[in-house]
Scaffold this active site. Structure first.
Site, PDB file in Angstrom:
ATOM      1  N   GLU A 204     -12.194 -15.848  25.993  1.00 24.81           N
ATOM      2  CA  GLU A 204     -11.680 -14.839  26.916  1.00 24.81           C
ATOM      3  C   GLU A 204     -11.549 -13.534  26.148  1.00 24.81           C
ATOM      4  O   GLU A 204     -11.207 -13.529  24.966  1.00 24.81           O
ATOM      5  CB  GLU A 204     -10.312 -15.220  27.472  1.00 24.81           C
ATOM      6  CG  GLU A 204     -10.313 -16.245  28.561  1.00 24.81           C
ATOM      7  CD  GLU A 204      -8.923 -16.403  29.160  1.00 24.81           C
ATOM      8  OE1 GLU A 204      -8.720 -15.968  30.300  1.00 24.81           O
ATOM      9  OE2 GLU A 204      -8.053 -16.952  28.467  1.00 24.81           O
TER      10      GLU A 204
ATOM     11  N   GLU B  96      -6.553 -26.916  30.896  1.00 24.84           N
ATOM     12  CA  GLU B  96      -7.544 -25.839  30.921  1.00 24.84           C
ATOM     13  C   GLU B  96      -7.947 -25.540  29.489  1.00 24.84           C
ATOM     14  O   GLU B  96      -7.091 -25.457  28.599  1.00 24.84           O
ATOM     15  CB  GLU B  96      -6.959 -24.585  31.572  1.00 24.84           C
ATOM     16  CG  GLU B  96      -7.862 -23.365  31.515  1.00 24.84           C
ATOM     17  CD  GLU B  96      -7.220 -22.127  32.138  1.00 24.84           C
ATOM     18  OE1 GLU B  96      -6.474 -22.293  33.132  1.00 24.84           O
ATOM     19  OE2 GLU B  96      -7.443 -21.016  31.631  1.00 24.84           O
TER      20      GLU B  96
END
Length: 277
Positions: free
Chosen positions: A156, A151
């Site tokens: 974020e 990932e």
């Protein structure tokens, strides 16, 4: 889309990491991108994007609280030349939304239909800062179990820690379940009030994440472990979403009075790497 029971074990309250910090220049290519969406059309281009609604009925990973709507302008639309992903506090009905799982929040999650690989990525976005919001620009492979297939989190941010942006990698050997995730964070004082260019340079043996032409997180394929350490050798899909709550995003609760919250994306651009990269 990667769907794996192992993801249900994601229970930590801090998914960011701060151990691969750098401060190096990044250079946006000057040629035309091979994949791009400038969001200038009146509606979302569903030949480029699909809506991920796969876990609405059973609930999303990380104990997130949102229902991801499909083709619902209230939650995802083109507005003033930008993609708007907007989260609301509202209760739905199974009469109108058959896969509604009882969530009290709605939002949207868009995934590229085209898988993308080595190259340079630039996503110009303005982020939400309400407590409980959890916007993300990230990448996953189409198949395989998490975290074994990797990932890449290009961006974020959690609303309770506004303006602190994280870039993180996860793999079988290095992930937040083990507390070994590799990444870094940077403070962008205007992340919620202005657009910034979130960037990824991905080559065979190096991943560099940055913003506005400065790289702040770098990981190289220099650790033992083979695929468990470096699974980043296959095309991934690019994902844009705004989650609400969850183990990390909801660590300090959700401020319902701050909703609706939105992530605005001015454009998405991708340039493939050359064969020598």
């Amino acid at each position: 889309m990667l769907i794996a029971a192992t993801m249900l074990l994601q229970t930590t309250t801090s998914l960011g990491a701060t151990n691969y910090s750098v401060d190096v220049p990044m250079e946006t290519p000057t040629t035309a991108p091979v994949f791009a969406d400038e969001f200038n059309d009146p509606e979302i281009d569903t030949e480029k994007w699909r809506y991920d609604t796969s876990r609405n009925a059973e609930g999303w990973f990380n104990n997130e609280k949102q229902y991801y709507a499909a083709d619902r302008p209230k939650n995802a639309r083109i507005e003033d030349g930008a993609l708007v992903i907007e989260a609301h506090r509202e209760t739905l009905s199974r009469n109108d939304f058959a896969d509604w799982g009882g969530q009290e929040y709605t939002s949207a999650k868009l995934v590229t239909r085209q898988l993308l690989g080595y190259g340079f990525y630039e996503i110009r976005a303005k982020l939400p800062c309400g407590r409980g919001s959890w916007p993300a620009i990230w990448m996953l492979p189409e198949t395989g179990e998490w975290p074994d297939q990797g990932e890449i989190d290009i961006m974020e941010m959690v609303g309770w820690d506004a303006n602190v942006v994280h870039g993180t990698l996860h793999s079988g050997a290095f992930n937040h379940r083990l507390g070994t995730q590799r990444g870094a964070q940077v403070t962008i004082p205007s992340a919620c009030t202005a657009y910034h260019r979130y960037q990824l340079s991905w080559t065979r043996d190096r991943i560099l994440i940055g913003y506005d032409d400065r790289g702040y997180m770098e990981v190289r394929d220099d650790q033992p472990g083979g695929h468990a350490a470096w699974p980043f050798d296959r095309p991934y899909a690019l994902i844009l979403n705004l989650a609400i709550g969850g183990d990390w995003g909801g660590k300090e609760g959700i401020d319902d009075t701050a909703l609706p919250q939105r992530m605005s994306v001015d454009y998405v651009r991708f340039w493939p790497a050359s064969e020598t990269d």
